[in-house]
Design an enzyme around this catalytic site. Structure first.
Site, PDB file in Angstrom:
ATOM      1  N   ASP A  69     -64.703   2.926  13.455  1.00 13.54           N
ATOM      2  CA  ASP A  69     -64.489   4.155  14.221  1.00 13.54           C
ATOM      3  C   ASP A  69     -63.395   5.006  13.582  1.00 13.54           C
ATOM      4  OD1 ASP A  69     -62.728   2.037  15.053  1.00 13.54           O
ATOM      5  OD2 ASP A  69     -62.116   3.251  16.765  1.00 13.54           O
ATOM      6  N   GLU A 134     -60.838   0.486  17.334  1.00 11.55           N
ATOM      7  CA  GLU A 134     -59.442   0.428  16.918  1.00 11.55           C
ATOM      8  C   GLU A 134     -58.697   1.720  17.221  1.00 11.55           C
ATOM      9  OE1 GLU A 134     -55.815   0.465  14.478  1.00 11.55           O
ATOM     10  OE2 GLU A 134     -57.474   1.895  14.430  1.00 11.55           O
TER      11      GLU A 134
END
Length: 375
Positions: A69, A134
């Site tokens: 991400d 994250e």
């Protein structure tokens, strides 16, 4: 190898993976890892995709951890080129996630493919722990994978591919991180007319000496690996917007970045003692984002330092500076954890980029760590 790493980095950048969306990055990685002989397990927790992949049957487990991400781009028109269309300019590869951390993912994957080809029966094992959570609230990613791993497997060594380098590839290895403890403080007063302060109680005035003492307190002096613990206020809010009203409450957001010299409980106790000493009426909610962790020089640090010296010709500096990473969820298991990746100067910025000439050396550094600890 550099062309392969460059092309794979581009392929990952093209996949729009704004947190918590994986954008198909893990499917691409899993396909290649499976072809290389890894056993892949897809783990979805709520809206987050995670990937656990293992190569080898027995022996110590070396894990490469990372995230697919990325943070939002902001207005795309502010970029010199579209953020999800990788572009090469002046020796750099531009695109959202180029440095944080799709170049690292590509380098890890290429290094693992080479490792598996050269080591059909390794004495150790190699693993990937990849999440798409994250950059967000980080509650359904690595932390959940680590819970899932309990009783199933144990990580001995972990390389997190966060962009750790400062000026040159490999000049900094993160061998620990400070803990992060946040607080939401609400100091209560009595609202009233500003011309009649004797009928009111100003919570801003009540909070001022508390803020001063919290700011002036020496919480610790740090140690050989960590700087001193810091206290910082991020937001203060009070008032109705009118200039003739004493507010009824004052809300303060603050954060401690703390070393291994302190515990979260010790910080809480000292903070409450200061508040109680000043006699303010308050509520305080705490949120612990992560405990501090430290990997002292040993097998993993030594293998990484040696690989950087052999490939880049420099002696890496060990550092615990910077923000938090998913290493905070892996270290409590007892694993040795370090962070190593490309330069971090442009992460989260417009026109994020990575130096193309660093891609091949980063792949080779990762491969040499694999050879030292798992071959």
């Amino acid at each position: 190898m550099s062309n392969a790493t460059l092309e794979l980095t581009k392929a990952l950048i093209r996949r729009r993976s704004v947190t918590p969306d994986d954008g198909g990055c893990q499917a691409l990685m899993a396909e290649r890892l499976t072809a290389a002989g890894f056993h892949c397990t897809h783990l979805r927790f709520d809206d987050v995709d995670n990937l656990w992949a293992v190569y080898g049957d027995t022996g110590p487990l070396l894990c490469f951890a990372g995230h697919t991400d990325v943070v939002p781009t902001g207005p795309a028109e502010n970029w010199q080129s579209p953020p999800f269309e990788p572009a090469e300019r002046d020796g750099y590869l531009f695109g959202r996630g180029a440095a944080d951390m799709k170049a690292s993912l590509a380098a890890m994957l290429l290094a693992a493919e080479d490792f598996a080809k050269a080591n059909p029966n390794p004495r150790g094992r190699l693993a990937f722990l990849i999440t798409s959570d994250e950059e967000g609230i980080a509650k359904n990613g690595t932390v959940k994978v680590m819970e899932w791993l309990k009783g199933r497997d144990h990580i001995d060594y972990c390389v997190v591919g966060e962009p750790s380098s400062s000026d040159k590839l490999g000049d900094v290895i993160k061998n620990g991180r400070r803990g992060s403890l946040s607080g939401k403080l609400s100091v209560k007063g009595i609202q009233g007319h500003i011309a009649y302060p004797h009928l009111a109680k100003n919570p801003i005035h009540l909070a001022a000496p508390v803020i001063a003492e919290l700011s002036d307190t020496i919480w610790d002096n740090g140690n050989a690996f960590f700087p001193a613990t810091s206290f910082q206020i991020s937001n203060i809010h009070a008032g109705t917007g009118a200039n003739n009203v004493i507010p009824g409450s004052c809300d303060i957001d603050f954060n401690f970045r703390f070393s291994t010299e302190l515990t979260a409980d010790a910080i809480k106790q000292r903070t409450h003692a200061i508040l109680d000493k000043h006699g303010v009426d308050y509520t305080l909610d705490w949120h612990l984002s992560g405990q501090p962790f430290l990997t002292e020089p040993g097998d993993l640090v030594n293998a990484t330092v040696a690989a950087i010296r052999e490939v880049a010709g420099i002696d890496a500096e060990l550092s615990t500076a910077g923000g938090t990473s998913d290493g905070r969820f892996i270290a409590p298991s007892g694993a040795q954890v370090i962070e190593l990746g490309p330069c971090n100067a442009t992460i989260h910025k417009v026109d994020e980029c990575v130096r193309i000439a660093d891609l091949e050396p980063l792949t080779e550094i990762y491969r040499r760590i694999m050879e030292t600890l798992a071959a």
